[in-house]
Design an enzyme around this catalytic site. Structure first.
Site, PDB file in Angstrom:
ATOM      1  N   ASP A 175      12.716  63.450  61.079  1.00 11.76           N
ATOM      2  CA  ASP A 175      13.725  62.383  61.041  1.00 11.76           C
ATOM      3  C   ASP A 175      13.550  61.486  62.265  1.00 11.76           C
ATOM      4  OD1 ASP A 175      16.121  60.892  60.632  1.00 11.76           O
ATOM      5  OD2 ASP A 175      17.066  62.587  59.641  1.00 11.76           O
TER       6      ASP A 175
ATOM      7  N   ARG B  57      18.489  49.867  51.661  1.00 11.23           N
ATOM      8  CA  ARG B  57      19.242  49.655  52.899  1.00 11.23           C
ATOM      9  C   ARG B  57      18.330  49.991  54.071  1.00 11.23           C
ATOM     10  NH1 ARG B  57      20.069  54.433  55.503  1.00 11.23           N
ATOM     11  NH2 ARG B  57      20.650  56.331  54.364  1.00 11.23           N
TER      12      ARG B  57
END
Length: 299
Positions: free
Chosen positions: A204, A101
């Site tokens: 992140d 994804r």
């Protein structure tokens, strides 16, 4: 730095909050809840978040020059009409892979939408390695693949002179830089500019400020760190009251507020009871720097 203030502004507890983007026209903060499968918009004037449900994990949202938004949804680039709550597919990637994804995405200064993929997680940050790739959706809706063998495609932004592209593959624990050609959207000459220390945990999402310094959200590190990409040094650490900080952006009237998304997936009851704001959206003020407004997708 005692003037720094941190406030949880949206407590609706995302499972995996990500991709904060300031929408100046709406005076609101966009973000997504990846595993919660919704695109959200929080208004500082009403202090409420609206959410639009979608049919797959939605990992990033971006402004669109022609109005409304573009999103990365499953393995699709898609358009989102907000009022109509209508999602239409633009194109699909990773057609040869059943188990990937999209993850983080962002628009470059020329209006191209960069976004990368990863394998579906078994649990947070645990997944089959080297399954992801980095892609660009061009304004003519064509797609280019830059490279593959990515673990968790994550934070991305461009230097103020648009000559450097910054990028994070989370499990490398490194913030990387590439030479960037704004005319063509090509990248090259990859190098590491900062390696995260143990307590900083997993890099992140990231964003850049008007002084050209990078801000990186540290997943499981409960902080955002400010880096000087020229010398590869950490300049500042801002700790948050939640461990799973996922991404950051600047917003507000003059882009002097920082917004940080967070996650609650993978936390047990005891952990959540200690961090009741996990999955919330945080506003940080008093940093003394401003951010760069987001670029809209030109297609």
């Amino acid at each position: 730095m005692s003037s720094v203030r941190i406030e949880c502004v949206a407590r609706e507890g995302c499972r995996v909050g990500e991709s904060p983007v300031w929408d100046e026209k709406e005076g609101a903060l966009l973000y997504v809840d990846i595993t919660g499968r919704k695109v959200c918009r929080w208004s500082p004037s009403t202090r409420q978040a609206q959410a639009i449900p979608v049919d797959a994990p939605v990992s990033s949202v971006a402004l669109r020059q022609s109005g409304d938004y573009v999103i990365t949804l499953g393995t699709r680039f898609a358009a989102l009409k907000w009022k109509e709550e209508l999602v239409t597919t633009i194109t699909q990637v990773d057609k040869d892979k059943a188990n990937t994804r999209f993850n983080d995405g962002k628009v470059d200064p020329a209006g191209r939408y960069f976004a990368g993929t990863m394998a579906e997680e078994i649990r947070p940050a645990v997944l089959e390695r080297h399954q992801g790739s980095l892609y660009t959706l061009f304004p003519d809706l064509s797609v280019v693949k830059h490279f593959d063998q990515v673990d968790i495609s994550n934070g991305l932004d461009w230097s103020l002179d648009h000559k450097t592209f910054f990028y994070i593959d989370s499990l490398s624990y490194s913030v990387d830089a590439f030479d960037y050609d704004l005319q063509t959207g090509k990248i090259g000459n990859r190098r590491s500019i900062y390696r995260l220390e143990k307590e900083e945990s997993i890099p992140d999402g990231l964003c850049i400020d008007t002084e050209g310094k990078l801000w990186v959200a540290c997943y499981d590190g409960g902080r955002v760190i400010r880096l000087d990409p020229e010398i590869g040094k950490r300049l500042q650490t801002v700790k948050l009251p939640v461990d799973k900080t996922t991404s950051c952006c600047f917003g507000g009237k003059d882009y002097s507020e920082m917004y940080v998304t967070s996650a609650s997936d993978g936390m047990d009851k005891e952990w959540l009871s200690r961090q009741p704001e996990a999955g919330g959206i945080f506003k940080i003020t008093g940093l003394g720097v401003k951010g760069v407004p987001p670029y809209p997708f030109a297609g």
